[in-house]
Design a protein around this motif. Structure first.
Motif: not given
Length: 183
Positions: A26-29, A54-57, A80-84
């Protein structure tokens, strides 16, 4: 959250390799140079569920990913969701070479809100069934302003994915024609 910044990761294996694997993250840069090589299968970044969700952000940016394997994928997004993924370079070599794959994970999570923008992608696959980018049963997909150059491939494949926006991409599938050697 987790930050991987200004880091070099180099993974080699006889069978399987991941430079980075995210499980329920969660919340990975990620802003790094990732190299992954294996005889059979390798990934630059692999994001999936591992039992609790799940993985997200996920924000992968300003990165260089190099992958070399029989089945080589720069980024695999499972459920996963919210992946850029943005402003990065992917160099992928193998029998089956893919820049990004988005698909349902083993728990049935559907990838949601995926964005690939301003990527420079170079694929050197030897199999004519390569998918430069492939998205299966995703929701909310944005493929914007990418440059894809492939030796053999099919460009961008989108199946059973509502709300997909694909704009401003340059796709070149460079196939060797008879007579190219004669120059």
């Amino acid at each position: 959250g987790t930050k991987v910044i200004n880091t070099d990761i180099n993974v080699t294996s006889k069978y399987y390799a991941d430079a980075i694997q995210l499980f329920d993250a969660d919340t990975t840069t990620i802003q790094a140079d990732l190299y992954s090589e294996a005889t059979t299968e390798a990934y630059g970044m692999y994001s999936t569920a591992m039992g609790s969700g799940f993985s997200q952000n996920i924000n992968l940016k300003d990165s260089n990913i190099k992958v070399n394997a029989g089945k080589a994928t720069a980024v695999l997004i499972e459920g996963s969701k919210n992946a850029v993924m943005s402003d990065s370079t992917f160099d992928v070599k193998g029998e089956n070479a893919t820049a990004i794959t988005g698909q349902i994970d083993w728990m049935g999570n559907i990838p949601k809100n995926l964005t690939a923008k301003k990527l420079t992608i170079n694929l050197e696959g030897t199999n004519s069934k390569n998918n430069d980018m492939a998205f299966y049963k995703c929701d909310r997909l944005n493929i914007l302003d990418n440059k894809l150059v492939s030796k053999k491939g099919s460009g961008i494949t989108i199946l059973s994915t509502p709300n997909a926006k694909v704009t401003g991409n340059y796709i070149a599938v460079e196939k060797k024609l008879i007579g190219d050697d004669a120059v």
